[in-house]
Design a protein around this motif. Sequence first.
Motif, mmCIF file in Angstrom:
data_model
loop_
_atom_site.group_PDB
_atom_site.id
_atom_site.type_symbol
_atom_site.label_atom_id
_atom_site.label_comp_id
_atom_site.label_asym_id
_atom_site.label_seq_id
_atom_site.Cartn_x
_atom_site.Cartn_y
_atom_site.Cartn_z
ATOM 1 N N VAL A 1 2.980 1.098 -5.105
ATOM 2 C CA VAL A 1 2.417 1.236 -6.355
ATOM 3 C C VAL A 1 1.867 0.314 -7.046
ATOM 4 C CG1 VAL A 1 4.651 0.057 -7.476
ATOM 5 C CG2 VAL A 1 3.467 2.084 -8.435
ATOM 6 N N GLY A 2 2.050 -1.069 -6.355
ATOM 7 C CA GLY A 2 1.365 -2.536 -6.779
ATOM 8 C C GLY A 2 -0.208 -2.097 -6.472
ATOM 9 N N PRO A 3 -0.729 -1.781 -5.308
ATOM 10 C CA PRO A 3 -2.118 -1.532 -5.338
ATOM 11 C C PRO A 3 -2.597 -0.493 -5.951
ATOM 12 C CG PRO A 3 -1.183 -1.939 -3.011
ATOM 13 C CD PRO A 3 0.015 -1.894 -4.141
ATOM 14 N N VAL A 4 -1.951 0.575 -6.076
ATOM 15 C CA VAL A 4 -2.494 1.699 -6.764
ATOM 16 C C VAL A 4 -2.400 1.325 -8.196
ATOM 17 C CG1 VAL A 4 -1.443 3.950 -7.835
ATOM 18 C CG2 VAL A 4 -1.264 3.517 -5.396
ATOM 19 N N ALA A 5 -1.515 0.554 -9.110
ATOM 20 C CA ALA A 5 -2.104 -0.032 -10.316
ATOM 21 C C ALA A 5 -3.304 -0.798 -10.547
ATOM 22 C CB ALA A 5 -0.817 -0.810 -10.862
ATOM 23 N N SER A 6 -3.355 -1.585 -9.465
ATOM 24 C CA SER A 6 -4.765 -2.229 -9.255
ATOM 25 C C SER A 6 -6.075 -1.605 -9.102
ATOM 26 C CB SER A 6 -4.770 -3.330 -8.180
ATOM 27 O OG SER A 6 -3.694 -4.244 -8.257
ATOM 28 N N ILE A 7 -5.935 -0.490 -8.456
ATOM 29 C CA ILE A 7 -6.910 0.552 -8.384
ATOM 30 C C ILE A 7 -7.264 1.353 -9.533
ATOM 31 C CG2 ILE A 7 -7.764 2.504 -7.033
ATOM 32 C CD1 ILE A 7 -6.420 1.450 -4.706
ATOM 33 N N ALA A 8 -5.789 1.668 -10.069
ATOM 34 C CA ALA A 8 -6.022 2.404 -11.631
ATOM 35 C C ALA A 8 -6.758 1.468 -12.620
ATOM 36 C CB ALA A 8 -4.802 2.787 -12.012
ATOM 37 N N LEU A 9 -6.492 0.334 -12.563
ATOM 38 C CA LEU A 9 -6.935 -0.652 -13.642
ATOM 39 C C LEU A 9 -8.519 -0.879 -13.106
ATOM 40 C CD1 LEU A 9 -4.549 -3.896 -14.066
ATOM 41 C CD2 LEU A 9 -5.514 -2.251 -15.729
ATOM 42 N N GLY B 1 11.894 5.109 1.997
ATOM 43 C CA GLY B 1 11.195 5.431 1.140
ATOM 44 C C GLY B 1 10.887 4.460 -0.103
ATOM 45 N N THR B 2 12.257 3.937 -0.518
ATOM 46 C CA THR B 2 12.062 3.141 -1.754
ATOM 47 C C THR B 2 11.214 2.005 -1.461
ATOM 48 O OG1 THR B 2 14.319 3.711 -2.618
ATOM 49 C CG2 THR B 2 13.371 1.668 -3.296
ATOM 50 N N SER B 3 11.403 1.274 -0.216
ATOM 51 C CA SER B 3 10.626 0.006 0.297
ATOM 52 C C SER B 3 8.985 0.546 0.271
ATOM 53 C CB SER B 3 11.001 -0.625 1.366
ATOM 54 O OG SER B 3 10.508 -1.570 1.854
ATOM 55 N N ALA B 4 9.010 1.544 0.561
ATOM 56 C CA ALA B 4 7.492 1.816 0.665
ATOM 57 C C ALA B 4 6.724 2.233 -0.682
ATOM 58 C CB ALA B 4 7.159 3.036 1.715
ATOM 59 N N LEU C 1 1.210 -8.825 2.885
ATOM 60 C CA LEU C 1 0.400 -7.763 1.681
ATOM 61 C C LEU C 1 1.344 -6.622 1.820
ATOM 62 C CD1 LEU C 1 -3.174 -7.773 3.418
ATOM 63 C CD2 LEU C 1 -2.440 -9.030 1.581
ATOM 64 N N ASP C 2 1.047 -5.843 0.601
ATOM 65 C CA ASP C 2 1.899 -4.699 0.229
ATOM 66 C C ASP C 2 1.704 -3.516 1.316
ATOM 67 O OD1 ASP C 2 2.865 -5.572 -2.173
ATOM 68 O OD2 ASP C 2 1.007 -5.139 -3.188
ATOM 69 N N GLY C 3 0.494 -3.503 1.966
ATOM 70 C CA GLY C 3 0.405 -2.426 2.905
ATOM 71 C C GLY C 3 1.252 -2.819 4.338
ATOM 72 N N GLY C 4 1.510 -4.293 4.459
ATOM 73 C CA GLY C 4 2.418 -4.630 5.383
ATOM 74 C C GLY C 4 3.957 -4.026 5.394
ATOM 75 N N ARG C 5 4.308 -4.137 4.025
ATOM 76 C CA ARG C 5 5.609 -3.376 3.639
ATOM 77 C C ARG C 5 5.777 -2.285 3.671
ATOM 78 N NH1 ARG C 5 9.462 -7.065 3.016
ATOM 79 N NH2 ARG C 5 8.216 -8.628 1.765
ATOM 80 N N VAL C 6 4.632 -1.375 3.480
ATOM 81 C CA VAL C 6 4.781 0.324 3.746
ATOM 82 C C VAL C 6 4.748 0.202 5.435
ATOM 83 C CG1 VAL C 6 3.313 2.247 3.802
ATOM 84 C CG2 VAL C 6 3.052 0.764 1.932
ATOM 85 N N LEU C 7 4.097 -0.496 6.181
ATOM 86 C CA LEU C 7 4.209 -0.402 7.703
ATOM 87 C C LEU C 7 5.588 -0.691 8.092
ATOM 88 C CD1 LEU C 7 3.180 -0.263 10.514
ATOM 89 C CD2 LEU C 7 2.336 -2.550 10.285
ATOM 90 N N GLU C 8 6.073 -1.746 7.530
ATOM 91 C CA GLU C 8 7.710 -2.194 7.792
ATOM 92 C C GLU C 8 8.466 -1.038 7.501
ATOM 93 O OE1 GLU C 8 10.823 -5.562 6.372
ATOM 94 O OE2 GLU C 8 9.438 -4.717 4.964
ATOM 95 N N ALA C 9 8.408 -0.258 6.364
ATOM 96 C CA ALA C 9 9.080 0.809 6.066
ATOM 97 C C ALA C 9 8.849 1.734 6.867
ATOM 98 C CB ALA C 9 8.866 1.404 4.284
ATOM 99 N N GLY C 10 7.643 2.201 7.446
ATOM 100 C CA GLY C 10 7.556 3.390 8.260
ATOM 101 C C GLY C 10 8.179 3.097 9.871
ATOM 102 N N VAL D 1 0.018 -7.066 -14.135
ATOM 103 C CA VAL D 1 0.110 -5.594 -14.369
ATOM 104 C C VAL D 1 0.362 -4.969 -12.868
ATOM 105 C CG1 VAL D 1 -1.143 -3.308 -14.461
ATOM 106 C CG2 VAL D 1 -1.398 -5.208 -15.940
ATOM 107 N N HIS D 2 -0.111 -5.563 -11.663
ATOM 108 C CA HIS D 2 0.460 -5.067 -10.483
ATOM 109 C C HIS D 2 1.707 -5.459 -10.188
ATOM 110 C CE1 HIS D 2 -1.004 -5.164 -5.866
ATOM 111 N NE2 HIS D 2 0.124 -5.805 -5.781
ATOM 112 N N GLU D 3 2.195 -6.636 -10.545
ATOM 113 C CA GLU D 3 3.540 -7.057 -10.102
ATOM 114 C C GLU D 3 4.558 -6.146 -10.995
ATOM 115 O OE1 GLU D 3 4.221 -8.852 -7.853
ATOM 116 O OE2 GLU D 3 1.931 -9.251 -7.178
ATOM 117 N N LEU D 4 4.239 -5.796 -12.218
ATOM 118 C CA LEU D 4 4.914 -4.996 -13.240
ATOM 119 C C LEU D 4 5.124 -3.838 -12.712
ATOM 120 C CD1 LEU D 4 3.844 -6.137 -16.605
ATOM 121 C CD2 LEU D 4 5.938 -6.758 -15.639
#
Length: 376
Positions: free
Chosen positions: A117-125, A109-112, A168-177, A71-74
């Motif tokens: 959205v993957g971690p958000v999906a996991s937290i929602a689950l 913006g798209t990269s972030a 980690l996905d947070g690293g991708r967000v940092l990269e985008a920033g 679900v996280h990856e989807l």
Amino acid sequence: MNAPRHDRPAGWLLGHVAGAPVVVARSWPLAAVVLTFVFAPAAATWTTGGGALPYVVAFAFVVLLFASVLVHELAHGLVGKARGEQPDAFVLTLWGGHTTFRSVAATPGTSALVAVVGPVASIALAGAFLLVSNHLAPAGSLLQTLLWAGAAANGFVGLFNLVPGLPLDGGRVLEAGVWAVTRDRHRGAVVAGWAGRAVAVGLVLVVLGRPFVLGLTPDLVTVAWAALIGAFLWSGATAAIRGGRTGRVVQTLTLRTVGRPAVVVGAQASLAHARATAAAAQAAEVVVLAPDGRPAAYVDTDAAARVPAELAGTTNVVAVATPLPVGATVDGALEGDALLRALSDASRHGPVIAALVDGRVVALVRTADVVAALRG
């Protein structure tokens, strides 16, 4: 986690989502077996039965965990597709899973967004599991315990993936920033990669140091898991740093940086004439043209050097030339990633490629020189 990829990974195909295959890698059964045995002692406390029951429950939890990872990856792939980035594959692996795309994100913006959205999906689950366990599952039942465990696992996966460090996905967000601020995607990858290395070291230090601070002896299994996860994070972070540095080189790649200036002579020319032509143009290479004007061969400098000066005038240049296969040419006006892709395609015909600008041979490119340039 997400990254560009073009080849479908090996494994068992479950189906397709958003035009991309969902694949279970061949390493997954190993992970399932190992995790089943790891979780079996905990499962034994959830059940009153013995024998195989704890292992059955542990395996059910492992399947639930990997379904949550899917679900996280989807979530990565579906949001990526909505933003114009076509997912290439969703893969469940020994380490969990990853989503690959046919190209890198076009904007920070798209990269972030695709990353977060993957971690958000996991937290929602995690929230959904808690809701079902508290309101629908029988109190004190095995089902409720499994749902609680699923909520805890998804909450951990979601929060841990938000840690700012690649891979980690947070690293991708940092990269985008960093990319958004500096307008340099590759600098973002290097910064986030170093942050990922810090996370890997910090994780191991915390896991090993906390028991000593509390006056306890570290648990061997916990130490082993920390070492494995730390090594995985360090490896991914190192790959990100290397990729960022290589990407910066690719961005500035031109014929000037990887090509060797060349002159052309006819197939009837002598070696002496070829030497004189190259010297006059201060060129390092000589290309022999076929009667139709196509680059047909190039002078082997080692072979040419073995010809004495007194024989160069009577030695045909073809005698010291190596054929250039049809297709071993590239547009010398290309730059950056487009040039690298063109060189990669042409290198399938041979390790030496003729570069043409406006139909004229201007340089030779050797794949060894390209590799050396990419290594910095």
